[in-house]
Write an enzyme that holds these catalytic residues in place. Structure first.
Site, PDB file in Angstrom:
ATOM      1  N   ARG A 136       0.827  -1.202   0.000  1.00 50.29           N
ATOM      2  CA  ARG A 136       0.000   0.000   0.000  1.00 50.29           C
ATOM      3  C   ARG A 136       0.869   1.263   0.000  1.00 50.29           C
ATOM      4  O   ARG A 136       0.561   2.233  -0.683  1.00 50.29           O
ATOM      5  CB  ARG A 136      -0.914  -0.025   1.238  1.00 50.29           C
ATOM      6  CG  ARG A 136      -1.675   1.249   1.514  1.00 50.29           C
ATOM      7  CD  ARG A 136      -2.755   1.511   0.474  1.00 50.29           C
ATOM      8  NE  ARG A 136      -3.422   2.771   0.706  1.00 50.29           N
ATOM      9  CZ  ARG A 136      -2.965   3.963   0.336  1.00 50.29           C
ATOM     10  NH1 ARG A 136      -1.791   4.052  -0.291  1.00 50.29           N
ATOM     11  NH2 ARG A 136      -3.638   5.055   0.569  1.00 50.29           N
ATOM     12  N   ILE A 150      -1.134   7.095   8.494  1.00 44.05           N
ATOM     13  CA  ILE A 150      -2.133   6.064   8.790  1.00 44.05           C
ATOM     14  C   ILE A 150      -1.863   4.871   7.895  1.00 44.05           C
ATOM     15  O   ILE A 150      -2.561   4.649   6.901  1.00 44.05           O
ATOM     16  CB  ILE A 150      -3.562   6.599   8.570  1.00 44.05           C
ATOM     17  CG1 ILE A 150      -3.735   7.955   9.256  1.00 44.05           C
ATOM     18  CG2 ILE A 150      -4.604   5.613   9.093  1.00 44.05           C
ATOM     19  CD1 ILE A 150      -5.077   8.592   9.029  1.00 44.05           C
ATOM     20  N   PRO A 151      -0.856   4.077   8.178  1.00 43.91           N
ATOM     21  CA  PRO A 151      -0.623   2.907   7.330  1.00 43.91           C
ATOM     22  C   PRO A 151      -1.763   1.895   7.462  1.00 43.91           C
ATOM     23  O   PRO A 151      -2.281   1.693   8.571  1.00 43.91           O
ATOM     24  CB  PRO A 151       0.690   2.330   7.869  1.00 43.91           C
ATOM     25  CG  PRO A 151       0.902   2.959   9.191  1.00 43.91           C
ATOM     26  CD  PRO A 151       0.091   4.195   9.274  1.00 43.91           C
ATOM     27  N   HIS A 152      -2.157   1.363   6.346  1.00 47.30           N
ATOM     28  CA  HIS A 152      -3.224   0.348   6.382  1.00 47.30           C
ATOM     29  C   HIS A 152      -3.111  -0.517   5.133  1.00 47.30           C
ATOM     30  O   HIS A 152      -2.618  -0.064   4.099  1.00 47.30           O
ATOM     31  CB  HIS A 152      -4.596   1.020   6.428  1.00 47.30           C
ATOM     32  CG  HIS A 152      -4.819   1.987   5.301  1.00 47.30           C
ATOM     33  ND1 HIS A 152      -4.645   3.349   5.456  1.00 47.30           N
ATOM     34  CD2 HIS A 152      -5.171   1.797   4.004  1.00 47.30           C
ATOM     35  CE1 HIS A 152      -4.892   3.950   4.301  1.00 47.30           C
ATOM     36  NE2 HIS A 152      -5.204   3.042   3.398  1.00 47.30           N
ATOM     37  N   PRO A 153      -3.578  -1.763   5.215  1.00 45.75           N
ATOM     38  CA  PRO A 153      -3.570  -2.625   4.033  1.00 45.75           C
ATOM     39  C   PRO A 153      -4.697  -2.225   3.073  1.00 45.75           C
ATOM     40  O   PRO A 153      -5.684  -1.632   3.496  1.00 45.75           O
ATOM     41  CB  PRO A 153      -3.787  -4.023   4.584  1.00 45.75           C
ATOM     42  CG  PRO A 153      -4.377  -3.845   5.920  1.00 45.75           C
ATOM     43  CD  PRO A 153      -4.052  -2.482   6.402  1.00 45.75           C
TER      44      PRO A 153
END
Lengths: 245, 286, 577
Positions: A136, A150-153
């Site tokens: 991502r 805001i790291p997110h998959p």
């Protein structure tokens, strides 16, 4: 079986007026006695399947409510309806946990150590999560500016993951994260959610908080868990009742 | 919840009193009124399992030019905005169908005979049929307009009187007018004590509301309970300015002609405005 | 659980709740017998009246008899029975389609007596429609007595009509087909069986009490040749013309009589007088006229083409005078008479034009004329075919019969798009056949499609606050309500405020009152859905607010409507559980 008309109507997903009219017109195998409807369960089931493709399931009156509450339980363990919808962000933050002084080497390293902080859940696969997060990041950086990332998959997490969580990591040192405003990042909200819907909901709630200047000033001070959560709770309540009603 | 009362307007002084009674009811319960000014001497009401042809007496057609004007004038004097019903469907060219989806209907004691017959103890056959078939309660006004300041429910322990009690409770809640109950537990050997009635209330889940408990006050101001004397004598205790709410239910073969003896007794003796819930009355869901 | 099943509530016995066919068949027999009895009663009293009055026919004042009869019959209907006049069948259809077949008890007797007075005294009308009305009313009231539901009641109304027709003509098949084609307008198994049973019961009763007589049996059989088949086309045209003429005259007469401002009973008397006078010249026009039909089919009717044509026109006029001016009765029998006159006249014409061709006997043409007329007037070809087959017992004319019926129906249709029975209902928009769009819409009420999950806003709200509301709402429509009175003041559509949406300067400067539509189209609880849809279509709305007593109650939207519409259509067209 004898049951109140309201009950039958809601089981069949019908308007009460429609149900009463159908009984009067003889279009449904239910007969009426006062405000009660009398029917044969299997007969009515057969009718419902044939007519409306929604089946009328009932051995007892509360079965539908049971299934409802099960669905809600998946989201968050909470009793009252308001809490579930209202304080989704708060609950997710609580689930994920808040960590201070997280260190790491560069963008990759910092995400890696954030992943380590993800609390255990059945079927957890840290490697897979890290892979997805990095994938991502390659798309565009999740550093949304003002020192927040805001790291997110990209896709919801599968494999028994039921409750959304946000892992909050206050960094020991500010790290360059290729953020959109090129400012170094001081806090990471690692966001994992079971469905896209919850993900978007969480994201919009979080960004609502982050748009608030005083809140930004507040988190720059690396607040402790308790005051952080209570502040979030406050903000979220405000979000749900904008006019204070 | 919005409720509507249906009224057939008669453009005579008697009709004025009856309309005033309906309007007062509207004002109290904050209902709206649907007025029908007849253009033909008869109309049909299609109920669930019955069609009632109402043959109005000729006085309903008195002076049709001024009828609407009069009705509006009266309604505005009571701060109620009337809605006029014009029938949309006709079974025959002079036979309009009147809809029946109202919450109340105002009906004088007699609608098809001459108004000279309006007196205590007489309820016209058409009015009886309406009561028997209607899903809504019938407001049967006293001959002269009188404001009522309390509600009294006649409670005899039957299913129907439970419905009447619920109706009374609902009205008292909306209007804020105190509610009384009246029970006469049969003379002679069939006497039942008050416990029996309380038990009936408990089964219907109304005991707490009627008798009160530690959490809430009783919604019923007074329960006139008589286990002695004659029913008709006890009726004297009913306040003169009370709206009497009662359930009507006939028995046996004569049930289309006569209601239960209690109901007949009350309508013979009591000059108050009556609100009668027939056997098909359905307690509306909140 | 309280036991409440009693013999008055057979519909609630659990086996019948699931499958009520047995119950309906049982009830159908009872209804068929009762209505058959009513039909026979009328038939016998007609015969009695005819015999009783026969002795007075040749006096000079005999023309007053129909006047007196019509007057009595209209007085009886209006004053004693208190029933709006009309010949009944449209009323039955109306009640079946709109009120689940609820018919007043008084209708079961009123038409019988009044039509007996009209026809017995010499008025030109038929006893069939009154009998159908009374049979239907009997069926309906039996259903009401047993607290049956609408669907079952409609079946019993059909049973009553079928039993009556079957009994009066001794024609069970016609009873079934007439009911299906005209009264109910749908063919479904659940209905056909009880109605067939009732029809047979009615016919059987008539056979037991009157003997198995075929009404117009011809003595010889007919040999149809090829020229006859071609001639049928012309006959159909002839019949179609006659039926258009008949329908128009009836309606015109109705309007003319309305304009004469005399009491209704004087009006009926005037009509009766006129019929009586007409009867002096052409005696065949009096009464239901079955005697004349008999003569024609037997081929013993005297009179040349001119007289026959005159008789045909006179019968049309007499029937119009009787019915249009206030007499009571049906058009079934008169149209049979007119049809046979037309057929006869056509035959005479053919013989005159092509004397060398071997035509089949004139009785056959009279018979075909009846069928053509029947099909033309009722626009129900099957009813015409089966009626003629059964009342004449001549199966060898099947082929020409079908040709004439079909052609006559089609040709009449060009001039009169709806049948005599339906025309009035069509004009009022009340012909609601099951499974049609108008029926589905008529059945669903606004209360059933209303959506109440709208969020109301105040007129003095700032745009910013309003946007918060928008965020919480699942709908695109926001009713504006006055805060104190709760009155509905306007509507905001989401797409209306789009221009202000991204302009943050407007957030605190614009209030709801300024952007709302202060004069939106609204609908009321009493409105019918077809009107509502019309309103939506003409103004291009997808949703409309329901306003009751100045207050907002909810929204009606096309989307929800489609849901309910499908459900309703599904349920309506499913013929069994």
């Amino acid at each position: 079986m004898k049951r109140s008309l309201e009950n039958i109507a809601s089981q069949l997903g019908l308007n009460l007026d429609t149900l009463e009219r159908w009984i009067r017109q003889g279009k449904i195998p239910v007969s009426k006695k006062g405000s009660m409807g009398i029917y044969n369960t299997s007969e009515l089931n057969r009718w419902a399947e044939k007519q409306r493709k929604t089946s009328f399931c009932s051995e007892n009156g509360s079965s539908s409510q049971d299934s409802d509450s099960k669905e809600e339980g998946k989201l968050i363990d909470s009793n009252s309806n308001d809490d579930i919808v209202g304080l989704l962000l708060c609950a997710a933050l609580k689930n994920g946990g808040i960590f201070h002084g997280v260190t790491g080497n560069g963008k990759h390293g910092i995400i890696e150590s954030a992943v380590e902080h993800i609390p255990d859940y059945p079927g957890k696969d840290s490697k897979e999560i890290l892979l997805q997060l990095m994938e991502r990041e390659r798309l565009t950086s999740t550093g949304i500016g003002q020192g927040v990332a805001i790291p997110h998959p990209r896709n919801p997490i599968a494999n028994g993951f039921t409750e959304p969580m946000i892992v909050t990591c206050f960094l020991e040192n500010e790290v360059d994260f290729d953020a959109i405003d090129d400012l170094p990042v001081f806090v990471l909200f690692l966001m994992l959610s079971p469905t896209v819907e919850i993900h978007l909901n969480l994201l919009s709630r979080l960004s609502f908080c982050l748009r608030d200047r005083s809140f930004m000033r507040f988190i720059r001070q690396h607040p402790d868990k308790k005051s952080f959560l209570s502040r979030i709770r406050e903000m979220e309540e405000k979000l749900d009742n904008p006019s204070g009603r | 919840m919005e409720t509507t009362i249906f009224h057939v307007f008669r453009n005579t002084p008697l009709g004025r009193e009856i309309l005033l009674q309906s309007l007062y009811f509207c004002q109290q319960t904050s209902s709206s009124i649907a007025v029908y000014i007849p253009q033909h001497v008869r109309f049909l009401m299609y109920y669930e399992n019955d069609v009632v042809q109402v043959d109005l007496d000729q006085s309903y057609l008195t002076d049709p030019e001024t009828a609407k004007e009069h009705a509006i004038e009266l309604a505005l004097s009571m701060d109620v905005e009337p809605r006029f019903i014009t029938p949309k469907n006709f079974t025959a060219s002079t036979l309009p169908d009147i809809p029946v989806d109202f919450d109340f209907m105002c009906c004088p004691r007699s609608i098809s005979d001459l108004s000279t017959k309006i007196s205590l103890g007489h309820i016209g056959p058409k009015v009886r049929r309406i009561i028997n078939s209607a899903r809504f309660p019938i407001l049967m006004p006293s001959a002269l307009f009188k404001e009522w300041e309390s509600i009294i429910v006649f409670f005899g322990g039957s299913d129907n009187s439970i419905k009447a009690l619920k109706l009374g409770l609902r009205l008292s809640q909306i209007t804020g007018v105190p509610l009384d109950m009246f029970t006469y537990s049969g003379g002679g050997g069939t006497q039942k004590n008050k416990e029996h009635f309380v038990e009936v209330l408990r089964e219907a889940g109304l005991e707490d509301i009627v008798c009160g408990n530690e959490d809430q006050n009783a919604k019923v101001r007074e329960w006139y309970f008589f286990d002695g004397g004659k029913f008709e004598h006890n009726l004297y205790r009913v306040p003169h300015n009370a709206l009497a709410v009662l359930g009507a239910y006939g028995h046996g073969v004569v049930k289309d002609v006569l209601f239960g003896s209690t109901m007949e007794m009350i309508q013979t003796i009591l000059p108050n405005t009556l609100l009668i819930a027939g056997p098909n009355y359905v307690v509306p869901h909140p | 659980m309280k036991k409440f099943i009693s013999w008055r509530h057979p519909g609630t016995i659990s086996i019948f709740r699931m499958d009520d066919r047995l119950l309906l068949i049982g009830m159908g027999i009872i209804v068929g017998l009762c209505s058959g009895l009513a039909a026979l009663a009328l038939n016998h009293s007609l015969i009695f009246m005819l015999e009783f009055l026969h002795d007075f026919r040749h006096y000079w004042w005999a023309f007053l008899l129909p006047a007196a009869g019509a007057m009595c019959s209209s007085l009886f209907l209006e004053k004693i029975m208190n029933e709006g006049a009309g010949h009944g069948v449209p009323e039955v259809i109306y009640s079946v389609s709109r009120y689940g077949g609820l018919i007043r008890l008084r209708s079961s007797i009123s038409r019988l007596v009044s039509s007996c007075l009209t026809i017995g005294s010499g008025g030109s009308a038929g006893p069939e429609a009154p009998v159908v009305m009374s049979g239907s009313a009997i069926g309906s009231n039996i259903a009401q007595f047993f607290f049956l539901n609408d669907r079952q009641r409609i079946t019993l109304v059909g049973c009553g009509a079928a039993g009556a027709v079957a009994s009066i003509f001794n024609a069970p098949l016609t009873g079934i087909i007439f009911t299906m084609e005209i009264i109910l307008g749908e063919w479904s198994m659940v209905n056909i069986i009880p109605i067939a049973v009732a029809s047979v019961a009615g016919a059987e009763l008539s056979r037991t009490l009157r003997g198995n007589i075929i009404a117009f049996e011809s003595s010889g059989s007919f040999h149809i040749g090829h020229p006859d088949l071609f001639a049928c086309i012309g006959l159909a045209m002839f019949a179609a013309l006659a039926s258009v003429l008949f329908t128009r005259t009836l309606r015109r007469m109705h309007k003319v009589s309305r304009k004469v401002s005399v009491p209704f009973w004087v009006r009926a008397a005037i009509g009766g007088c006129a019929v009586g006078l007409l009867g002096f010249m052409v005696p065949e026009v009096m009464g239901e006229g079955y005697h004349a039909i008999h003569d024609m089919i037997e081929g013993v009717f005297k009179g040349g083409i001119g007289i026959v044509a005159l008789a045909c026109l006179a019968k049309i006029l007499a029937t119009a005078l009787t019915l249009g001016w206030g007499g009571s009765g049906g058009i079934f029998a008169p149209s049979l008479v007119i049809g046979s006159f037309a057929g006869l006249a056509y035959h005479r014409l053919l013989v005159f034009l092509f004397p060398s061709v071997m035509w089949v006997s004139e009785g056959c043409f009279a018979l075909l004329g009846m069928a053509g007329m029947m099909s033309g007037i009722l626009q129900a070809p099957l009813t015409g075919i089966f009626l003629i087959l059964e009342i004449t017992g001549s199966y060898e004319v099947m082929l020409p019969l079908i040709i004439v019926s079909a052609l006559s129906t089609t040709m009449t249709h060009y001039f009169e798009p709806s049948s005599f029975y339906f025309k009035e209902l069509m004009e009022k928009g009340q012909l609601l056949r099951p499974g049609t769009d108008s029926r589905v819409l008529a059945d669903i009420s606004i209360r059933e499609v209303i959506e109440k999950d709208c969020i109301c806003v105040r007129p003095d709200m700032l745009l910013r606050e309003f946007l918060y509301t928008v965020q919480r709402s699942t709908r695109n429509y926001f009713p504006v309500e006055d805060q104190e009175s709760g009155q509905f003041v306007g509507m905001i559509r989401f797409d209306q405020i789009k221009p202000y949406f991204f302009n943050s300067v407007m957030y605190d400067t614009v209030i709801v009152e300024q952007i709302m539509d202060a004069n939106p189209d609204t609908v009321h609880y009493d409105d019918e859905l077809s009107e509502v849809l019309n309103k939506m279509d003409t103004h291009g709305h997808f949703s409309l607010p329901v306003v009751f007593n100045g207050r907002f109650v909810g929204m009606v939207s096309k989307a929800t409507l489609l849901d309910k519409y499908r459900d309703e259509l599904n349920v309506q067209t499913a013929h069994s559980f």
